[in-house]
Design an enzyme around this catalytic site. Structure first.
Site, PDB file in Angstrom:
ATOM      1  N   LYS A   1      46.863  43.967  52.593  1.00  0.00           N
ATOM      2  CA  LYS A   1      46.649  44.895  51.594  1.00  0.00           C
ATOM      3  C   LYS A   1      45.099  44.658  51.409  1.00  0.00           C
ATOM      4  O   LYS A   1      44.369  44.025  51.977  1.00  0.00           O
ATOM      5  CB  LYS A   1      47.437  44.873  50.730  1.00  0.00           C
TER       6      LYS A   1
ATOM      7  N   ARG B   1      55.255  41.553  36.509  1.00  0.00           N
ATOM      8  CA  ARG B   1      54.559  42.783  37.189  1.00  0.00           C
ATOM      9  C   ARG B   1      55.510  43.782  37.430  1.00  0.00           C
ATOM     10  O   ARG B   1      55.453  44.966  36.594  1.00  0.00           O
ATOM     11  CB  ARG B   1      53.688  42.191  38.319  1.00  0.00           C
TER      12      ARG B   1
ATOM     13  N   HIS C   1      57.951  37.257  43.611  1.00  0.00           N
ATOM     14  CA  HIS C   1      56.606  36.691  43.776  1.00  0.00           C
ATOM     15  C   HIS C   1      56.145  35.761  42.756  1.00  0.00           C
ATOM     16  O   HIS C   1      56.664  35.826  41.597  1.00  0.00           O
ATOM     17  CB  HIS C   1      55.772  37.730  43.792  1.00  0.00           C
TER      18      HIS C   1
ATOM     19  N   ARG D   1      55.278  35.754  53.255  1.00  0.00           N
ATOM     20  CA  ARG D   1      54.137  36.837  53.124  1.00  0.00           C
ATOM     21  C   ARG D   1      52.895  36.003  53.191  1.00  0.00           C
ATOM     22  O   ARG D   1      52.420  35.363  52.140  1.00  0.00           O
ATOM     23  CB  ARG D   1      54.557  37.550  51.742  1.00  0.00           C
TER      24      ARG D   1
ATOM     25  N   TYR E   1      12.977  42.877  39.106  1.00  0.00           N
ATOM     26  CA  TYR E   1      13.335  43.698  37.665  1.00  0.00           C
ATOM     27  C   TYR E   1      13.238  42.428  36.621  1.00  0.00           C
ATOM     28  O   TYR E   1      13.946  41.419  36.424  1.00  0.00           O
ATOM     29  CB  TYR E   1      14.743  44.422  37.581  1.00  0.00           C
TER      30      TYR E   1
ATOM     31  N   CYS F   1      18.652  43.220  43.149  1.00  0.00           N
ATOM     32  CA  CYS F   1      18.668  44.838  42.985  1.00  0.00           C
ATOM     33  C   CYS F   1      19.813  45.417  43.857  1.00  0.00           C
ATOM     34  O   CYS F   1      20.615  44.641  44.283  1.00  0.00           O
ATOM     35  CB  CYS F   1      17.328  45.166  43.783  1.00  0.00           C
TER      36      CYS F   1
ATOM     37  N   ASP G   1      19.947  47.087  46.327  1.00  0.00           N
ATOM     38  CA  ASP G   1      19.954  47.119  47.764  1.00  0.00           C
ATOM     39  C   ASP G   1      19.056  46.152  48.422  1.00  0.00           C
ATOM     40  O   ASP G   1      19.208  45.789  49.690  1.00  0.00           O
ATOM     41  CB  ASP G   1      19.265  48.575  48.475  1.00  0.00           C
TER      42      ASP G   1
HETATM   43  N1  PMH Z   1      53.070  38.993  48.254  1.00  0.00           N
HETATM   44  C1  PMH Z   1      52.750  39.693  47.172  1.00  0.00           C
HETATM   45  C2  PMH Z   1      53.743  40.617  46.412  1.00  0.00           C
HETATM   46  C3  PMH Z   1      51.398  39.562  46.873  1.00  0.00           C
HETATM   47  O1  PMH Z   1      51.022  40.374  45.685  1.00  0.00           O
HETATM   48  C4  PMH Z   1      50.394  38.664  47.467  1.00  0.00           C
HETATM   49  C5  PMH Z   1      48.966  38.626  46.930  1.00  0.00           C
HETATM   50  C6  PMH Z   1      50.910  37.938  48.467  1.00  0.00           C
HETATM   51  C7  PMH Z   1      52.357  38.085  48.880  1.00  0.00           C
HETATM   52  C8  PMH Z   1      50.215  37.181  49.353  1.00  0.00           C
HETATM   53  O2  PMH Z   1      49.815  36.174  48.461  1.00  0.00           O
HETATM   54  P1  PMH Z   1      48.692  34.900  49.204  1.00  0.00           P
HETATM   55  O3  PMH Z   1      47.411  35.636  49.502  1.00  0.00           O
HETATM   56  O4  PMH Z   1      48.494  33.958  47.883  1.00  0.00           O
HETATM   57  O5  PMH Z   1      49.408  34.541  50.488  1.00  0.00           O
HETATM   58  N2  PMH Z   1      48.730  39.333  45.938  1.00  0.00           N
HETATM   59  C9  PMH Z   1      47.354  39.113  45.180  1.00  0.00           C
HETATM   60  C10 PMH Z   1      47.121  39.814  44.167  1.00  0.00           C
HETATM   61  O6  PMH Z   1      48.082  40.767  43.715  1.00  0.00           O
HETATM   62  N3  PMH Z   1      46.281  39.449  43.390  1.00  0.00           N
HETATM   63  O7  PMH Z   1      45.748  38.543  44.184  1.00  0.00           O
HETATM   64  C11 PMH Z   1      46.736  38.165  45.344  1.00  0.00           C
END
Ligand code: PMH
Length: 372
Positions: free
Chosen positions: A41, A138, A168, A222, A268, A314, A316
């Site tokens: 993602k 969440r 999660h 995951r 700046y 800055c 850029d």
């Molecule tokens: N699964 C879910 C639902 C997640 O949101 C994330 C990471 C992972 C797996 C992977 O976690 P890891 O990178 O610790 O292995 N999500 C996020 C988040 O929403 N903000 O920071 C990490």
């Protein structure tokens, strides 16, 4: 005519071998039948989702996880076969696309199934994973009273399949496991209440997969942050079961070098004033590239030595204090290795008072990602 882009020497270099090695090491660490879901993602945490996904699949990942429907569409265009799971909430108007393109959706409310009535798929049913909120607060169902009617509604429908269930963890990367254990208990209780186990049960993020009980690997893990060679926390780093290799580095070149006399200032607000005669180098990267102003004072590497960013960053460009008069075109490493020295993404995260996850995500699209 092809229009050349990326004339500027500022670029992020992504080491795909490192990604493959990190996934392969995880593969070795997991039980035999446990699948690896590569979490790609947010453009693969800013590393480039297509290239990272291809590397992860080559090294053994069997599913991709994204956050949004648009990310799923983008992944499907590049990977026609692989299973893709959208981890976040998806509006029901995406259902026809999901059915046609075999995208797996996350569900957590009976209302969603009801709203879905206007968008029911014609041909294939849509695969759904039920999200349990065991303590992250969440998205997800929080009790059996919510879970069972949702499960029944899905199994009663010819248009949907319960393909998986997941949760999660909020504190998997911390040493104190009380909150984590409570989340595990609640998830197990809800899982046990189902009439039958869905095909894919998955709870483990990186920290859980690496340092928690192997029974929590379930059917899949995951894998996010450590696929990119970064630690979820320093605690996980202390008990890491295999070494990981960072994939992200950031580099540029000097575009201007000039002597400055004692008393002359830089940037700046003229916040930096030379106390003696010095050399100042200008690098073509700034806060519009994600090198936020808070990184003022951060070190970079030039000629294998550390040099400080001086004055205000800055939009850029930024200025650095050089130990000598380097030539224009001299390579400057902002994140990564040069000679014996290294500046890590965690160094940036510390300076920014944030976590390493955030740093590559906020390096903007103006910085091209190059792959090696
Ligand atoms: N699964 C879910 C639902 C997640 O949101 C994330 C990471 C992972 C797996 C992977 O976690 P890891 O990178 O610790 O292995 N999500 C996020 C988040 O929403 N903000 O920071 C990490």
């Amino acid at each position: 005519m092809d229009i050349q882009t990326n004339y500027r020497p500022t670029e992020a270099i992504i080491n795909l071998q490192a990604i493959k090695q990190n996934v392969a090491s995880l593969r070795q660490h997991l039980q035999k039948n446990v699948q690896i879901i590569a979490v790609v993602k947010a453009n693969a945490y800013g590393h480039g989702d297509v290239e990272v996904a291809a590397a992860a699949i080559e090294a053994g990942a069997t599913m991709l996880a994204v956050a949004t429907p648009d990310e799923a569409v983008h992944m499907r265009a590049h990977f026609p076969e692989i299973d893709i799971l959208i981890l976040g909430a998806t509006p029901p108007n995406f259902i026809p696309y999901a059915a046609k393109e075999n995208i797996t959706l996350t569900v957590f409310s009976t209302d969603w199934i009801k709203y879905a009535a206007s968008y029911l798929p014609q041909a294939q049913p849509v695969k759904l994973h039920i999200k349990v909120d065991s303590g992250m607060g969440r998205i997800g169902v929080t009790s059996k009273e919510e879970l069972i009617p949702l499960y029944q509604m899905i199994t009663d429908s010819p248009h949907f399949i319960v393909d998986g269930i997941f949760t999660h963890f909020a504190t998997a990367d911390e040493e104190d496991s009380l909150y984590f254990d409570n989340q595990v208990s609640l998830f197990k209780e809800l899982l046990a209440a189902l009439p039958s186990k869905p095909r894919l049960v998955h709870v483990a993020n990186t920290a859980t997969a690496l340092v928690k009980d192997i029974s929590l690997q379930y059917d899949a893990v995951r894998f996010g942050i450590s696929m990119y060679g970064l630690l979820p926390s320093s605690y996980v780093g202390e008990i890491l079961p295999f070494p990981i290799q960072p994939a992200f580095s950031l580099q540029t070149e000097l575009v201007h070098v000039k002597p400055l006399q004692a008393g002359q200032s830089v940037g700046y607000g003229a916040t930096f004033t030379a106390q003696e005669d010095i050399y100042v180098g200008t690098i073509p990267i700034g806060y519009a590239d994600g090198m936020l102003r808070k990184l003022g004072g951060q070190e970079v590497l030039v000629g294998g030595e550390r040099a400080k960013i001086i004055g205000r960053i800055c939009m850029d460009q930024s200025m650095i204090l050089l130990p000598k008069a380097y030539n224009i075109g001299e390579p400057v490493v902002l994140i990564g290795r040069q000679g014996q020295e290294e500046i890590t993404l965690d160094d940036w995260a510390n300076k920014l008072e944030t976590i390493n996850y955030e740093v590559p995500c906020v390096i903007t699209a103006r910085v091209p990602r190059k792959y090696q």
